[in-house]
Design a protein around this motif. Structure first.
Motif, PDB file in Angstrom:
ATOM      1  N   UNK A 156      38.766  44.762  48.557  1.00  0.00           N
ATOM      2  CA  UNK A 156      38.257  43.396  48.576  1.00  0.00           C
ATOM      3  C   UNK A 156      37.306  43.146  47.408  1.00  0.00           C
ATOM      4  N   UNK A 157      36.511  44.155  47.050  1.00  0.00           N
ATOM      5  CA  UNK A 157      35.626  44.027  45.892  1.00  0.00           C
ATOM      6  C   UNK A 157      36.454  43.855  44.621  1.00  0.00           C
ATOM      7  N   UNK A 158      37.515  44.628  44.483  1.00  0.00           N
ATOM      8  CA  UNK A 158      38.379  44.512  43.299  1.00  0.00           C
ATOM      9  C   UNK A 158      39.060  43.144  43.249  1.00  0.00           C
ATOM     10  N   UNK A 159      39.463  42.636  44.403  1.00  0.00           N
ATOM     11  CA  UNK A 159      40.008  41.274  44.464  1.00  0.00           C
ATOM     12  C   UNK A 159      38.978  40.273  43.931  1.00  0.00           C
ATOM     13  N   UNK A 160      37.720  40.462  44.333  1.00  0.00           N
ATOM     14  CA  UNK A 160      36.657  39.558  43.901  1.00  0.00           C
ATOM     15  C   UNK A 160      36.433  39.616  42.396  1.00  0.00           C
ATOM     16  N   UNK A 161      36.467  40.814  41.806  1.00  0.00           N
ATOM     17  CA  UNK A 161      36.283  40.962  40.357  1.00  0.00           C
ATOM     18  C   UNK A 161      37.424  40.273  39.605  1.00  0.00           C
ATOM     19  N   UNK A 162      38.650  40.448  40.104  1.00  0.00           N
ATOM     20  CA  UNK A 162      39.804  39.786  39.464  1.00  0.00           C
ATOM     21  C   UNK A 162      39.683  38.268  39.600  1.00  0.00           C
ATOM     22  N   UNK A 163      39.216  37.801  40.766  1.00  0.00           N
ATOM     23  CA  UNK A 163      39.007  36.369  40.957  1.00  0.00           C
ATOM     24  C   UNK A 163      37.960  35.827  39.980  1.00  0.00           C
ATOM     25  N   UNK A 164      36.930  36.616  39.704  1.00  0.00           N
ATOM     26  CA  UNK A 164      35.920  36.219  38.720  1.00  0.00           C
ATOM     27  C   UNK A 164      36.570  35.991  37.359  1.00  0.00           C
ATOM     28  N   UNK A 165      37.433  36.913  36.947  1.00  0.00           N
ATOM     29  CA  UNK A 165      38.106  36.790  35.653  1.00  0.00           C
ATOM     30  C   UNK A 165      39.060  35.603  35.639  1.00  0.00           C
TER      31      UNK A 165
ATOM     32  N   UNK B   5      33.109  49.806  34.212  1.00  0.00           N
ATOM     33  CA  UNK B   5      32.054  50.315  35.083  1.00  0.00           C
ATOM     34  C   UNK B   5      31.864  49.412  36.308  1.00  0.00           C
ATOM     35  N   UNK B   6      31.956  48.093  36.100  1.00  0.00           N
ATOM     36  CA  UNK B   6      31.865  47.166  37.235  1.00  0.00           C
ATOM     37  C   UNK B   6      33.024  47.409  38.201  1.00  0.00           C
ATOM     38  N   UNK B   7      34.213  47.597  37.659  1.00  0.00           N
ATOM     39  CA  UNK B   7      35.393  47.827  38.493  1.00  0.00           C
ATOM     40  C   UNK B   7      35.282  49.134  39.272  1.00  0.00           C
ATOM     41  N   UNK B   8      34.573  50.115  38.705  1.00  0.00           N
ATOM     42  CA  UNK B   8      34.440  51.430  39.348  1.00  0.00           C
ATOM     43  C   UNK B   8      33.233  51.504  40.294  1.00  0.00           C
ATOM     44  N   UNK B   9      32.532  50.412  40.485  1.00  0.00           N
ATOM     45  CA  UNK B   9      31.335  50.423  41.336  1.00  0.00           C
ATOM     46  C   UNK B   9      31.574  50.995  42.729  1.00  0.00           C
ATOM     47  N   UNK B  10      32.706  50.685  43.408  1.00  0.00           N
ATOM     48  CA  UNK B  10      32.919  51.275  44.735  1.00  0.00           C
ATOM     49  C   UNK B  10      32.975  52.797  44.720  1.00  0.00           C
ATOM     50  N   UNK B  11      33.444  53.370  43.617  1.00  0.00           N
ATOM     51  CA  UNK B  11      33.523  54.832  43.498  1.00  0.00           C
ATOM     52  C   UNK B  11      32.168  55.401  43.097  1.00  0.00           C
TER      53      UNK B  11
END
Length: 419
Positions: A120-129, A305-311
């Protein structure tokens, strides 16, 4: 009331809508309602405004090099409610960028990207872009000077991508230079491909959010509550605040600005919109072949790095790193934006060019009120430009140089009304 109840019962019998509404309104909110949870709802509200106003604007818009500016002028000045719709659409897009940043901050600070919420976080980052891409593509559609040259800056940055940059730029432009196909491709992206992508990802984002529920900020401030009525009330107040903000911006700036028609032959002071201004300023520190480092490599590392935040954020130290990284990026962007605005403010040549562009915009809109020729509104400026280039060294036209500028000590008669 009895008829409404029968209609509702009929609809519920066919769709099960009563259970869906009950499930939504009585969702559990751990620790009770909070104002920090409103950002997702405000973004959804802003997105609805964009889709609704966008559909009505689409009805009056004509995407071609000779009709785009003209149709936007028609929307602004002749279409019923067009000026208000365009202003609402424009300023909601500006506010959405701020809401996206606030929502991202809330998610990262609360650690709401942790398992099982990574996807869901990755979905949000893609939505931001995608939202930024919507803003970028929409900026060109009026086909005015500001949008045309701002888009040129952005696509030139795209062209700097290693190996595939020139291919991507040609694909986006629809050829080797800016023209009709550039406009139609941006319109297809803005009104078709990107909205469909945003709708699909938003649906997935909401589905995953409801599947996993709210990630509470600890320590909990109180006992659990249902989504209705407290959180619904907070969300409604926040959405109303967003609407009021948009309306204040609309009336303060008299709607959305429309510059003079795009003219590739001019030397217009190209600048991207404010949310890309930090990147524009950043590139100034990487001249020549180093530009790829500032345009692609370093922003790419930051987004990775933002995309990898969950890891990264699985541990407490990793979470603190993520929070520090996000605030570092935002402070860095704010400083660069301030530097860009300050540099432009003190650039006399740039300010003179902007003032001239504003005079041309005022003039062409005044002339367009008497009718626009079949070859487009840009033709209206050809006479004044010829006068300014070849006659204004001696003559004036109504005390000016034909384009609204002043003439120092004219040596020949004023030609307004002559013959």
């Amino acid at each position: 009331m009895e008829q409404i109840k029968k209609l509702y019962d009929w609809l519920d019998n066919r769709t099960g809508i009563r259970d869906h509404i009950r499930e939504t309104l009585f969702e559990n909110v751990p620790g009770g309602s909070r104002w920090r949870y409103v950002w997702g709802s405000t973004l959804t509200f802003a997105l609805m405004i964009q889709f609704i106003t966008g559909i009505f604007l689409w009805m009056g818009y004509s995407p071609s090099g000779q009709t785009a500016w003209e149709s936007v002028y028609y929307i602004n000045n002749h279409m019923t409610g067009g000026h208000f719709l365009r202003g609402l659409h424009h300023w909601t897009a500006q506010v959405m960028t701020v809401l996206l940043v606030l929502h991202l901050m809330q998610v990262v600070i609360d650690g709401a990207y942790r398992a099982p919420r990574e996807v869901n976080f990755w979905f949000g980052v893609i939505l931001l872009k995608l939202t930024l891409a919507l803003s970028l593509t929409g900026y060109l559609l009026p086909w005015d000077q500001k949008g045309f040259w701002a888009t040129k800056v952005a696509t030139d940055i795209l062209g700097g991508t290693p190996l595939v940059g020139e291919y991507l730029k040609t694909l986006v432009l629809g050829g080797s230079d800016y023209g009709h196909h550039t406009l139609t491709r941006f319109f297809a992206l803005h009104a078709g491909i990107l909205p469909i992508s945003v709708i699909a990802l938003t649906a997935g984002h909401i589905y995953l959010f409801r599947r996993h529920g709210i990630h509470p900020k600890k320590p909990l401030k109180g006992p659990d509550e249902f989504f209705w009525p407290e959180q619904v009330l907070k969300d409604a107040v926040a959405c109303l605040a967003v609407l009021v903000t948009v309306l204040v911006l609309h009336f303060s700036f008299n709607g959305a600005h429309l510059d003079a028609p795009a003219d590739p032959s001019t030397n217009y002071p190209a600048r991207p919109d404010w949310y890309f201004l930090f990147l524009f300023q950043f590139l100034k520190y990487f001249p020549g072949h180093w530009e790829i480092l500032g345009a692609i490599v370093l922003p790419g590392i930051a987004m990775t790095l933002v995309f990898l935040m969950p890891i990264i954020g699985k541990s407490e130290k990793g979470h603190k790193f993520n929070v520090g990284l996000l605030f570092g990026i935002l402070v860095f962007a704010a400083v660069l934006t301030y530097a860009a605005v300050n540099a432009d403010k003190n650039n006399e040549s740039l300010q003179a060019s902007k003032a001239q562009a504003e005079r041309e915009a005022t003039l062409v809109k005044k002339m367009a009120a008497n009718g626009i020729p079949p070859e487009g509104a840009l033709a209206l400026l050809q006479g004044p430009k010829l006068f300014a280039a070849h006659c204004a060294s001696c003559h004036t036209y109504g005390g000016e140089d034909g384009l609204g500028g002043k003439v120092d000590k004219p040596s020949a008669p004023d030609l307004k009304g002559f013959a």
